[in-house]
Structures are given as structure tokens and as C-alpha cells.
Design a protein around this motif. Structure first.
Motif, PDB file in Angstrom:
ATOM      1  N   CYS A  38       0.821  -1.076   0.044  1.00 41.93           N
ATOM      2  CA  CYS A  38      -0.010   0.025  -0.021  1.00 41.93           C
ATOM      3  C   CYS A  38       0.775   1.237  -0.153  1.00 41.93           C
ATOM      4  O   CYS A  38       1.893   1.134   0.610  1.00 41.93           O
ATOM      5  CB  CYS A  38      -0.940   0.023   1.417  1.00 41.93           C
ATOM      6  N   ASP A  40       0.577   3.593   1.961  1.00 37.59           N
ATOM      7  CA  ASP A  40       0.390   4.231   3.230  1.00 37.59           C
ATOM      8  C   ASP A  40       1.751   4.925   3.371  1.00 37.59           C
ATOM      9  O   ASP A  40       2.825   4.573   3.554  1.00 37.59           O
ATOM     10  CB  ASP A  40       0.051   3.272   4.286  1.00 37.59           C
ATOM     11  N   GLY A  65      -4.217   0.666  -0.940  1.00 34.00           N
ATOM     12  CA  GLY A  65      -4.729  -0.529  -0.261  1.00 34.00           C
ATOM     13  C   GLY A  65      -3.996  -1.806  -0.954  1.00 34.00           C
ATOM     14  O   GLY A  65      -4.349  -2.969  -0.176  1.00 34.00           O
ATOM     15  N   HIS A  96      -1.813  -3.802   5.238  1.00 37.34           N
ATOM     16  CA  HIS A  96      -1.637  -3.503   6.519  1.00 37.34           C
ATOM     17  C   HIS A  96      -3.007  -3.047   7.130  1.00 37.34           C
ATOM     18  O   HIS A  96      -3.963  -2.577   6.762  1.00 37.34           O
ATOM     19  CB  HIS A  96      -0.669  -2.112   6.623  1.00 37.34           C
ATOM     20  N   CYS A  99      -5.761   0.408   7.158  1.00 32.94           N
ATOM     21  CA  CYS A  99      -5.574   1.001   5.720  1.00 32.94           C
ATOM     22  C   CYS A  99      -6.726   1.881   5.814  1.00 32.94           C
ATOM     23  O   CYS A  99      -7.890   1.821   6.001  1.00 32.94           O
ATOM     24  CB  CYS A  99      -5.527  -0.095   4.797  1.00 32.94           C
ATOM     25  N   GLY A 100      -6.518   2.710   4.705  1.00 37.16           N
ATOM     26  CA  GLY A 100      -7.522   3.855   4.392  1.00 37.16           C
ATOM     27  C   GLY A 100      -8.400   3.524   3.555  1.00 37.16           C
ATOM     28  O   GLY A 100      -9.517   3.859   3.183  1.00 37.16           O
TER      29      GLY A 100
END
Ligand SMILES: [Zn+2]
Length: 187
Positions: A38, A40, A65, A96, A99-100
Motif C-alpha cells: 500500500c 500508506d 490498499g 496493512h 488501511c485507508g
């Protein structure tokens, strides 16, 4: 000073002072792996440190993602290029926690687009053209399920070398702890 100016000014200094020297390596991954993870912010460095991956060790593909949107999207193409052209012999799909994309609804993203000026008729036109924008912008409910799904798409891809193990893992974005979801050596 804009962010761009700041970056360019830092960069000039970085190159002049040969800040790049500790990072010089080749395009082939020394550890012969490709990681799909991801975008992130918390795992930019943490993921590498937590896996003992240094510059030159791995090919890394990232998106929001760590989601494969289709067997023929650009991520899958990147993985195939890493395997067939760049000597990656194992694939690591790493989602993870927190995650958003967890629980993200396509309609929420479309709502934000409209608030920022995207016309309703543009969205309608794209929908009429056959694009399911809501589905395209939707995340996942459980990261483990999403990782398993991506591993399945890669493993069962018609162009995949079946001898290449495809592992699935989830990383904690605070501690760096990795949880194994799928052991690619056993599948
Ligand atoms: Zn994420």
C-alpha cells in the motif's frame, strides 16, 4: 517557498554532496523478490526496515490498499515484468492494518469529487459508458480477505510462472509486525 521549490533546493544540495552514494545499486533485486504493498505514509521506511530490505534488494509496487483491480491492470503488469524481466523469483503481497481502503465506500469518494467541482453529468456520462465508478472506488472490509484475493489473482493468472511463490502478509503500521496470511511455498 513552495513544496516543489523546497524539494528542488534540497535535491540540488543532495546531489552536490553526493548523498546518493550509499544507495548506488543495480536495477535487479539482490533478494530476488517483488513486493506489492500500500501507499500508506506510515510504511514508507517502516516496511523496509521491518523486513530488512535495503536499496537494491527488492522491486516494489504500490497502490492504494495493495488492491489488484483486475488481472490485466498496471499492477499485474508490473509484477509480471519484475518476474520475467528483472529476476524477481518470489511475490509478497503486503496489506496493512488500519488501511485507508478499509471500509471505503465508492459513493463517499464520488461525493468528495462532486464537492470539489466534478460535475454530476461527468459521473453520469462515465457510468453510461459502462464504468462502475462506485465499485472501482470501493475498498475492502477485511485486509486479510483483500490480500488473499490479490494473491489468488496473481497465483491463478494465465501468464504467471507457476513456480513463483506468492505470499500474502499484513503489516502493523505502528510496530512493523508481519502476520502471515498465505505461505506461498505451501500453495
Ligand atoms: Zn493502506
Amino acid at each position: 517557498m513552495t513544496l516543489l521549490d523546497e524539494i528542488l533546493s534540497f535535491n540540488q544540495d543532495f546531489v552536490e554532496k553526493k548523498g546518493y552514494e550509499p544507495y548506488m545499486t543495480s536495477k535487479f533485486p539482490d533478494k530476488h523478490l517483488v513486493i506489492f504493498t500500500c501507499m500508506d505514509t506510515r510504511i514508507i521506511e517502516l516496511l523496509h526496515k521491518a523486513m530488512n530490505i535495503k536499496n537494491g534488494d527488492a522491486k516494489i509496487v504500490k497502490n492504494a490498499g495493495a488492491i489488484l483491480t483486475s488481472p490485466f491492470d498496471s499492477t499485474m503488469r508490473s509484477l509480471l515484468v519484475a518476474i520475467y524481466q528483472l529476476q524477481a523469483d518470489e511475490v509478497y503481497v503486503i496489506g496493512h492494518h488500519d488501511c485507508g481502503m478499509t471500509g471505503l465506500k465508492g459513493e463517499t469518494v464520488l461525493g468528495h469529487m462532486k464537492e470539489r467541482g466534478v460535475e454530476e453529468q461527468t459521473i453520469e456520462a462515465l457510468t453510461h459508458a459502462g464504468l462502475d465508478l462506485e465499485e472501482w472506488l470501493t475498498g475492502f472490509d477485511r485486509v486479510e480477505d483483500s490480500v488473499s484475493r490479490s494473491v489468488g489473482i496473481i497465483k491463478n493468472h494465465p501468464l504467471m510462472d507457476q513456480k513463483v511463490p506468492v505470499h500474502g502478509l499484513v503489516i502493523d503500521p505502528e510496530t512493523g509486525k508481519l502476520d502471515l496470511v498465505i505461505n506461498g511455498y505451501e500453495n
